[in-house]
Write an enzyme that holds these catalytic residues in place. Structure first.
Site, PDB file in Angstrom:
ATOM      1  N   ASP A   8     -17.054  -0.773 -47.553  1.00  0.00           N
ATOM      2  CA  ASP A   8     -17.345  -1.962 -48.345  1.00  0.00           C
ATOM      3  C   ASP A   8     -18.831  -2.281 -48.140  1.00  0.00           C
ATOM      4  OD1 ASP A   8     -17.472  -3.228 -45.883  1.00  0.00           O
ATOM      5  OD2 ASP A   8     -15.862  -4.667 -46.285  1.00  0.00           O
ATOM      6  N   CYS A  70     -16.169  -0.645 -42.464  1.00  0.00           N
ATOM      7  CA  CYS A  70     -16.207  -2.035 -42.918  1.00  0.00           C
ATOM      8  C   CYS A  70     -16.785  -2.845 -41.763  1.00  0.00           C
ATOM      9  CB  CYS A  70     -14.850  -2.533 -43.427  1.00  0.00           C
ATOM     10  SG  CYS A  70     -13.589  -2.845 -42.178  1.00  0.00           S
ATOM     11  N   THR A  72     -15.422  -4.416 -39.261  1.00  0.00           N
ATOM     12  CA  THR A  72     -14.797  -4.080 -37.977  1.00  0.00           C
ATOM     13  C   THR A  72     -14.141  -2.703 -37.971  1.00  0.00           C
ATOM     14  OG1 THR A  72     -12.733  -5.029 -38.759  1.00  0.00           O
ATOM     15  CG2 THR A  72     -14.222  -6.503 -37.540  1.00  0.00           C
ATOM     16  N   HIS A 103      -3.554  13.357 -30.324  1.00  0.00           N
ATOM     17  CA  HIS A 103      -2.186  12.820 -30.236  1.00  0.00           C
ATOM     18  C   HIS A 103      -1.641  12.372 -31.592  1.00  0.00           C
ATOM     19  CE1 HIS A 103      -2.250  11.650 -25.673  1.00  0.00           C
ATOM     20  NE2 HIS A 103      -2.918  12.776 -25.908  1.00  0.00           N
ATOM     21  N   HIS A 139       3.943  15.425 -29.702  1.00  0.00           N
ATOM     22  CA  HIS A 139       3.053  14.759 -30.662  1.00  0.00           C
ATOM     23  C   HIS A 139       3.470  15.084 -32.103  1.00  0.00           C
ATOM     24  CE1 HIS A 139       0.711  13.233 -27.455  1.00  0.00           C
ATOM     25  NE2 HIS A 139       0.203  14.394 -27.092  1.00  0.00           N
TER      26      HIS A 139
END
Ligand code: RB5
Length: 147
Positions: A8, A70, A72, A103, A139
């Protein structure tokens, strides 16, 4: 590798550096092909739209992996994880990037412009792209349960 990159307006926040161009240039310097999914400037936009573009590029096979940016990394990762086959991981350290690949077989790494320096983002992205899925049975089973 073909890598879809989307952000963004946080990817172009001032003062610089501009994170999205910085990350795209870095990927190219590593020899990757970049699929630019926008946005391409600082005008405010909605992060789900760019998560959608990157996710669709991966779902269509136009890219194998994605990088999202973005403020965060959180909102754009939440949005990407709504798409089938997309496993987007918010990473704030190379260790998280390594484990997200080993993982979780994450195929998208999300980083936060307001959390990390550009240099930290580059290190995280590099680690993410260089780390293979472990392939361990436990996994595979856990990733398989996520559809
Ligand atoms: C945009 O201001 C900001 O909310 C967005 O970049 C992101 O941090 C959301 O998770």
């Amino acid at each position: 590798m073909k890598i879809a990159v989307g952000s963004d307006h946080a990817g172009y926040e001032t003062p610089g550096p501009e994170y999205k161009p910085g990350i795209m240039d870095f990927l190219k310097s590593l020899g990757h092909d970049v699929v630019d999914c926008g946005t391409n400037g600082p005008e405010p936009v909605d992060y789900p739209d760019f998560a959608k573009r990157v996710s669709e590029a991966i779902m269509k096979g136009e890219a194998q992996m994605g990088v999202l940016i973005c403020g965060t990394g959180i909102g754009i990762a939440i949005a990407a994880n709504r798409f089938p086959g997309i496993r987007a991981a918010v990473c704030t350290s190379p260790e998280m990037a390594r484990i997200a690949r080993e993982h979780n077989e994450a195929n998208v790494v999300a980083v936060g412009r307001r959390i990390l320096s550009l240099e930290q983002c580059l290190e995280i992205v590099k680690t993410f792209l260089e780390t293979p899925f472990s392939g361990a049975e436990r996994h595979k089973r856990r990733v398989g349960k996520m559809g």
